[in-house]
Design an enzyme around this catalytic site. Structure first.
Site, PDB file in Angstrom:
ATOM      1  N   HIS A  18       0.839  -1.208   0.000  1.00 27.86           N
ATOM      2  CA  HIS A  18       0.000   0.000   0.000  1.00 27.86           C
ATOM      3  C   HIS A  18       0.876   1.261   0.000  1.00 27.86           C
ATOM      4  O   HIS A  18       0.611   2.228  -0.704  1.00 27.86           O
ATOM      5  CB  HIS A  18      -0.901   0.030   1.241  1.00 27.86           C
ATOM      6  CG  HIS A  18      -1.920  -1.073   1.298  1.00 27.86           C
ATOM      7  ND1 HIS A  18      -2.104  -1.867   2.407  1.00 27.86           N
ATOM      8  CD2 HIS A  18      -2.820  -1.513   0.383  1.00 27.86           C
ATOM      9  CE1 HIS A  18      -3.080  -2.731   2.187  1.00 27.86           C
ATOM     10  NE2 HIS A  18      -3.530  -2.555   0.960  1.00 27.86           N
ATOM     11  N   LYS A  42     -17.797  -6.798   7.753  1.00 28.79           N
ATOM     12  CA  LYS A  42     -16.516  -7.488   7.597  1.00 28.79           C
ATOM     13  C   LYS A  42     -15.753  -7.456   8.919  1.00 28.79           C
ATOM     14  O   LYS A  42     -15.553  -6.382   9.496  1.00 28.79           O
ATOM     15  CB  LYS A  42     -15.720  -6.754   6.488  1.00 28.79           C
ATOM     16  CG  LYS A  42     -14.698  -7.617   5.779  1.00 28.79           C
ATOM     17  CD  LYS A  42     -14.258  -6.885   4.502  1.00 28.79           C
ATOM     18  CE  LYS A  42     -12.904  -7.305   4.009  1.00 28.79           C
ATOM     19  NZ  LYS A  42     -12.465  -6.521   2.844  1.00 28.79           N
ATOM     20  N   ARG A  91      -2.080  -6.257  -8.430  1.00 33.65           N
ATOM     21  CA  ARG A  91      -1.019  -7.253  -8.276  1.00 33.65           C
ATOM     22  C   ARG A  91      -1.142  -8.343  -9.328  1.00 33.65           C
ATOM     23  O   ARG A  91      -0.176  -8.741  -9.937  1.00 33.65           O
ATOM     24  CB  ARG A  91      -1.095  -7.904  -6.878  1.00 33.65           C
ATOM     25  CG  ARG A  91      -0.652  -6.994  -5.765  1.00 33.65           C
ATOM     26  CD  ARG A  91      -1.159  -7.471  -4.424  1.00 33.65           C
ATOM     27  NE  ARG A  91      -2.615  -7.353  -4.361  1.00 33.65           N
ATOM     28  CZ  ARG A  91      -3.336  -7.609  -3.298  1.00 33.65           C
ATOM     29  NH1 ARG A  91      -2.768  -8.026  -2.200  1.00 33.65           N
ATOM     30  NH2 ARG A  91      -4.642  -7.443  -3.318  1.00 33.65           N
ATOM     31  N   SER A 129      -2.736  -7.795   2.935  1.00 34.95           N
ATOM     32  CA  SER A 129      -3.143  -7.650   4.340  1.00 34.95           C
ATOM     33  C   SER A 129      -3.541  -9.004   4.903  1.00 34.95           C
ATOM     34  O   SER A 129      -3.340  -9.273   6.096  1.00 34.95           O
ATOM     35  CB  SER A 129      -4.317  -6.673   4.449  1.00 34.95           C
ATOM     36  OG  SER A 129      -3.942  -5.403   4.009  1.00 34.95           O
TER      37      SER A 129
END
Ligand code: ADP
Length: 151
Positions: A18, A42, A91, A129
């Site tokens: 990030h 979440k 990515r 993450s």
């Protein structure tokens, strides 16, 4: 025209990947708002306040960067923040497919904001993450994945 990009995400936690996206974005835009999403549905490892504070610690002293929590639609936050652009990192092909859907839906809802994708550096493509959370939950050392905090 002054450009303001919003970099939205969960950042649970904010990783070196990030940070690299933020640094690349700062070469392109005048200012950057890092928007930390509050998603009630979440389960997160870090509270939104912890995530906001840790990102502020990484960029303290840089007046071009602000860090704020937000709830609800990202496009609504973008309107409030006066955004001209949105930034997301890529990515893999899997990221691209998901990001394409979101960017096109967001463009329909807020045509004035263009999403710009920045490619992850090859050595950071594997950083996520999720991996960091797994390492931390198992009591491991995740410092190789996380930004250094300025003293
Ligand atoms: P979200 O839940 O919104 O996907 P994340 O915090 O997981 O939030 O990711 C925010 C953005 O950062 C996404 O665009 C994601 O693709 C990008 N990102 C995550 N990890 C990396 C990395 N290692 N390199 C480049 N971009 C990344």
């Amino acid at each position: 025209m002054k450009t303001t990009a919003v970099f939205p995400g969960s950042f649970d936690p904010f990783t070196l990947g990030h940070q690299a996206i933020v640094e690349k974005a700062l070469l392109l835009f005048d200012e950057l708002a890092i928007a930390v999403g509050v998603n009630a549905g979440k389960q997160s490892l870090f509270t939104v306040d912890e995530r906001v504070q840790s990102i502020k610690d990484v960029f303290k002293g840089d007046a071009r960067v602000r860090v704020e929590p937000y709830e609800g639609l990202t496009v609504d936050y973008c309107k409030k923040a006066g955004a001209t652009h949105m930034v997301r990192g890529l990515r893999t092909v899997a990221d691209f497919e998901q990001e394409r859907l979101m960017a096109q839906a967001n463009k329909l809802m807020l045509p004035s904001v263009e999403t710009v994708f920045l490619l992850a550096s090859p050595e950071q493509t594997f950083i996520s993450s999720t991996v960091v959370r797994d390492v931390l939950k198992s009591g491991g050392d995740a410092s190789n994945f996380l930004p250094e905090i300025k003293p």
